[in-house]
Design a protein around this motif. Sequence first.
Motif, PDB file in Angstrom:
ATOM      1  N   SER A 189      62.775  80.107   3.462  1.00  0.00           N
ATOM      2  CA  SER A 189      61.679  80.187   4.431  1.00  0.00           C
ATOM      3  C   SER A 189      60.331  79.864   3.801  1.00  0.00           C
ATOM      4  N   LYS A 190      60.243  79.908   2.466  1.00  0.00           N
ATOM      5  CA  LYS A 190      58.978  79.646   1.780  1.00  0.00           C
ATOM      6  C   LYS A 190      58.775  78.159   1.495  1.00  0.00           C
ATOM      7  N   VAL A 242      59.769  73.367   8.570  1.00  0.00           N
ATOM      8  CA  VAL A 242      61.201  73.057   8.481  1.00  0.00           C
ATOM      9  C   VAL A 242      61.989  74.346   8.683  1.00  0.00           C
ATOM     10  N   PRO A 243      62.824  74.409   9.715  1.00  0.00           N
ATOM     11  CA  PRO A 243      63.565  75.645   9.994  1.00  0.00           C
ATOM     12  C   PRO A 243      64.449  76.052   8.813  1.00  0.00           C
ATOM     13  N   GLU A 244      64.454  77.331   8.534  1.00  0.00           N
ATOM     14  CA  GLU A 244      65.267  77.860   7.440  1.00  0.00           C
ATOM     15  C   GLU A 244      66.741  77.525   7.638  1.00  0.00           C
ATOM     16  N   LEU A 245      67.197  77.550   8.882  1.00  0.00           N
ATOM     17  CA  LEU A 245      68.603  77.273   9.177  1.00  0.00           C
ATOM     18  C   LEU A 245      68.975  75.843   8.788  1.00  0.00           C
ATOM     19  N   ARG A 246      68.056  74.904   8.984  1.00  0.00           N
ATOM     20  CA  ARG A 246      68.343  73.513   8.622  1.00  0.00           C
ATOM     21  C   ARG A 246      68.454  73.362   7.101  1.00  0.00           C
ATOM     22  N   GLN A 257      66.161  64.483   9.123  1.00  0.00           N
ATOM     23  CA  GLN A 257      65.991  65.929   8.993  1.00  0.00           C
ATOM     24  C   GLN A 257      66.702  66.464   7.749  1.00  0.00           C
ATOM     25  N   ILE A 258      67.915  65.963   7.495  1.00  0.00           N
ATOM     26  CA  ILE A 258      68.666  66.439   6.338  1.00  0.00           C
ATOM     27  C   ILE A 258      68.041  65.935   5.038  1.00  0.00           C
ATOM     28  N   LYS A 259      67.572  64.692   5.039  1.00  0.00           N
ATOM     29  CA  LYS A 259      66.903  64.163   3.850  1.00  0.00           C
ATOM     30  C   LYS A 259      65.685  65.011   3.497  1.00  0.00           C
TER      31      LYS A 259
END
Length: 446
Positions: free
Chosen positions: A227-228, A233-237, A265-267
């Motif tokens: 989360s930091k 960017v969502p923590e879940l992603r 998004q994944i990159k």
Amino acid sequence: MYLKRLIDSDLLKWSKEEDRRTLLLRGARQIGKSSSVKKLAENFEHFIEINFEKDAVVHNHFGGNLDVKDICNQISILYKKPIIPNKTLLFFDEIQECPRAITALRYFYEDYPELHVVAAGSLLEFALEDLPSFGVGRISSMYMYPFSFQEFMLACGEERLWEEICRSSPEKPLFPTFHNMALELLKKFLVVGGMPAVVSEYVKNRDMLATQKKLNVLMDSLKSDFSKYKKRVPELRIARAFQAVVEQAGSKFMYSKIESYNARQIKESIGLLENAGLVISVVHTSANGIPLGAQANYRKQKFLLLDTGIFQRLLGLELSDILFSSDFSLVNRGFIAEQFVGLELLKSASCYEQKQLHYWAREKSQSSAEVDYVIQKSEKIIPIEVKSGTSGKMQSMNIFLEEKQSEYGIRTSLENFAQYDKIKVYPLYAIGNLISSAGASSMSLS
């Protein structure tokens, strides 16, 4: 109990340099940066440690003009300790929490060079991205990783065995009894990994189950940092990208295999994991010449995790498969041996440079080939394959050697040192010696 690290001698050498720069110690969380600086502090009369995460009030002293001598006077009063050139070590920990302090580092070199200043941070790379010219030419960086296998052996009291490994070579194999001893230690290291808290637990109690509990706690802590990394960017992603790296270990990373998120998004998420030091890229190279990076193709990458202990816990591997088997395929479950080799190559390089790992592949319908790692040693390009077979089964290696006209290749596995025609065999536990010729002499054995 402090366990010696190879970087200790580099830190001590830095402290004795006349024209030294301010030092920035870089690396992932919980790999021992602060402990190594505190060990260095034993060579000074005075030591001041400022933790910018815990000591919020000290931020105020970097809010105005960055006159470092005035700042030092204020710090001396605040911490009730003298700051004396050549007698005091000033340590800024978790410096990413105070960007103004990062900016100030360059001025310690320019305006107060006689003072020893070291800085470190757990998520430092994120802060440095926002400070592109924070002090190039005025600040030295050292890169730190978890324990290498050499450091693990020395922590276990196996100095003499390591010395014997360093004296061995494909032309002079290790005595079989010693080879088997080294293999048993290697299997334990694959499970324990190199995170200092886990290594310390093993060294103290030799309890493998206790080390796995330590790893569980450590993984929870590292995941809680997601989360930091970046607020938008969502923590879940990030967590999903992290898991995808584990799932696709040993093969070219395929963004299309990840549901619910697009490649961009994944990159982005993997980029954040790389900045945090948890994920390390292995980039494809055509290997047609040196430097290898000149022929790199960043559209083709593999990824490693920072530590084999964390990797095996995330995969849920059966520890008995690794610890009690002489079958390479069982020891290498989840491509853990490939992970180990890549990490050892990084750990064996100079701490003053951040090495990029490379692999080679030829994708043809009838004659595809792939070599796990390609390294440059002096002016030579050397392919490395992690294998259990014999020289007759090295199709990819032989294709590479013929196509690139390389002098020789390296096979690494559970075998002892050996040589077959143009293939030199290095046991897994000695693969780091390809990069570092210093061996046991690079750290005091006392």
